[in-house]
Design a protein around this motif. Structure first.
Motif, short mmCIF file in Angstrom:
data_model
loop_
_atom_site.label_atom_id
_atom_site.label_comp_id
_atom_site.label_asym_id
_atom_site.label_seq_id
_atom_site.Cartn_x
_atom_site.Cartn_y
_atom_site.Cartn_z
N TYR A 33 0.96 -1.13 0.03
CA TYR A 33 0.00 0.10 -0.06
C TYR A 33 0.89 1.29 0.07
CZ TYR A 33 -3.15 -3.64 2.12
OH TYR A 33 -3.81 -4.51 2.27
N TYR A 35 0.16 5.41 1.17
CA TYR A 35 -0.64 6.35 1.88
C TYR A 35 0.03 7.80 1.79
CZ TYR A 35 -3.27 2.30 3.93
OH TYR A 35 -4.21 1.26 3.96
N PHE A 45 -5.63 7.01 2.09
CA PHE A 45 -5.26 5.86 1.27
C PHE A 45 -4.93 6.40 -0.31
CE2 PHE A 45 -5.22 1.72 -0.50
CZ PHE A 45 -6.10 1.78 -1.87
N ARG A 95 1.33 -6.10 4.39
CA ARG A 95 0.61 -6.99 5.26
C ARG A 95 0.71 -8.40 4.58
NH1 ARG A 95 -5.00 -8.83 4.45
NH2 ARG A 95 -5.92 -7.78 2.84
N GLN A 103 -1.28 -4.07 8.94
CA GLN A 103 -0.54 -3.42 8.14
C GLN A 103 0.35 -2.72 8.96
OE1 GLN A 103 -2.47 -0.58 5.01
NE2 GLN A 103 -4.11 -1.87 4.92
N TYR B 33 -11.84 -4.76 10.96
CA TYR B 33 -10.81 -4.68 11.87
C TYR B 33 -10.62 -3.29 12.17
CZ TYR B 33 -9.41 -9.45 10.39
OH TYR B 33 -9.69 -10.76 10.15
N PHE B 35 -7.96 -0.56 14.25
CA PHE B 35 -6.75 -0.42 14.90
C PHE B 35 -6.41 1.00 15.56
CE2 PHE B 35 -4.93 -3.81 12.29
CZ PHE B 35 -6.07 -3.88 11.24
N VAL B 96 -11.64 -3.27 6.18
CA VAL B 96 -12.49 -4.25 5.97
C VAL B 96 -11.88 -5.45 5.75
CG1 VAL B 96 -14.20 -4.98 4.40
CG2 VAL B 96 -14.06 -2.50 4.72
N GLY B 97 -12.21 -6.68 6.22
CA GLY B 97 -11.66 -8.11 6.39
C GLY B 97 -11.72 -8.44 5.21
N SER B 99 -11.76 -7.39 1.92
CA SER B 99 -11.28 -6.57 0.58
C SER B 99 -9.74 -6.62 0.63
CB SER B 99 -11.71 -5.02 0.49
OG SER B 99 -11.21 -4.34 1.59
N TYR B 100 -9.23 -5.86 -0.08
CA TYR B 100 -7.71 -5.92 -0.16
C TYR B 100 -7.16 -4.96 0.95
CZ TYR B 100 -8.15 -8.29 -4.69
OH TYR B 100 -8.43 -8.93 -5.59
N GLY B 101 -8.03 -4.59 1.81
CA GLY B 101 -7.65 -3.99 3.23
C GLY B 101 -7.24 -2.64 3.32
N LYS B 102 -7.48 -1.74 2.29
CA LYS B 102 -7.09 -0.41 2.67
C LYS B 102 -7.76 -0.14 4.04
CE LYS B 102 -11.04 2.35 0.86
NZ LYS B 102 -11.42 3.17 -0.19
N LEU B 103 -6.88 0.90 4.65
CA LEU B 103 -7.27 1.43 5.76
C LEU B 103 -7.95 2.84 5.74
CD1 LEU B 103 -4.17 0.58 8.22
CD2 LEU B 103 -6.67 -0.37 7.92
N PHE B 105 -8.64 6.23 7.96
CA PHE B 105 -8.03 6.66 9.19
C PHE B 105 -9.05 7.88 9.62
CE2 PHE B 105 -3.82 5.03 9.82
CZ PHE B 105 -3.75 4.51 8.70
#
Lengths: 114, 115
Positions: A33, A35, A45, A95, A103, B33, B35, B96-97, B99-103, B105
């Motif tokens: 990724y 960001y 992102f 990750r 991540q 998830y 964080f 999102v668990g 998907s490809y997991g972008k965060l 914030f």
């Protein structure tokens, strides 16, 4: 403990110039990724990369941006023609497989466009 | 789309005391998830703690614990026995668990620990 590394730590460039930011993700990770964080703002992102292709990108990630994994270890972000508003901290993250959702972030590259 | 809100731009606490940072989120996803990341003045992003949405038990990591209220979509971070080294910006993040997991914030909370 394995960690994500990024180079350079700081980059100053002139508007209109191309920059390449480099990242070495954790070696057994599969998802990568980018960001960015404009000073004083939240982390945003840009793009995710899996199986040698972009899996998702944000509206920020326009045609001026590209990513590449040129070999088995590096992951790069290229900005083709930098603009003043590209000045920001750029973070690389990686990750592991599905089920390992955390991540891990690199230390960032601080980009300043003049 | 997911949104994450941190309503406290700044917080301060005395050394050795306890402080709680707030975070709320909005999503229609069921598998996700949460964080907390810490960003000290060096601006490195350091994982503090994570919580899986399917787990009812609140996560703990030494002095750090969360209060995860799934129905209320709330995910607060409690720091016990605060130390000077805890001074940093703290970001709440959602992933999102499936998907490809972008965060995604939140805006961040600046925490200052005073001696």
């Amino acid at each position: 403990e394995p960690e994500v590394t990024q180079t350079p730590s700081h980059q100053v460039t002139q508007m209109g110039q191309e920059v390449i930011l480099r990242c070495v993700p954790i070696s057994n990770h599969l998802y990568f990724y980018w960001y960015r964080q404009i000073l004083g703002q939240k982390v945003e992102f840009l793009v995710s990369f899996y199986n040698n292709e972009i899996s998702e990108k944000s509206e920020i990630f326009d045609d001026q941006f590209s990513v590449e994994r040129p070999d088995g270890s590096n992951f790069t972000l290229k900005i083709r023609s930098t603009k003043l508003e590209d000045s920001a901290m750029y973070f690389c993250a990686s990750r592991g497989t599905s089920g390992q959702e955390t991540q891990y972030f690199g230390p960032g590259t601080r980009l300043l466009v003049l | 789309a997911q949104t994450v809100t941190q309503s406290q731009p700044e917080m301060s606490v005395q050394e050795a005391e306890t402080v709680t940072l707030s975070c709320t989120y909005d999503t229609s996803e069921s598998n996700y998830y949460l964080f907390w990341y810490k960003q000290p003045p060096s601006r490195q992003m350091i994982l503090v703690i994570r919580q899986e949405a399917y787990k009812q038990q609140n996560a703990t990591e030494n002095r750090f614990s969360v209060n995860f209220q799934k129905a209320a979509k709330s995910f607060s971070l409690k720091i016990s026995d605060s130390q000077l080294g805890d001074t940093a910006m703290y970001f709440c993040a959602f992933g999102v668990g499936t998907s490809y997991g972008k965060l995604t914030f939140g805006q961040g909370t600046i925490l200052t620990v005073h001696p």
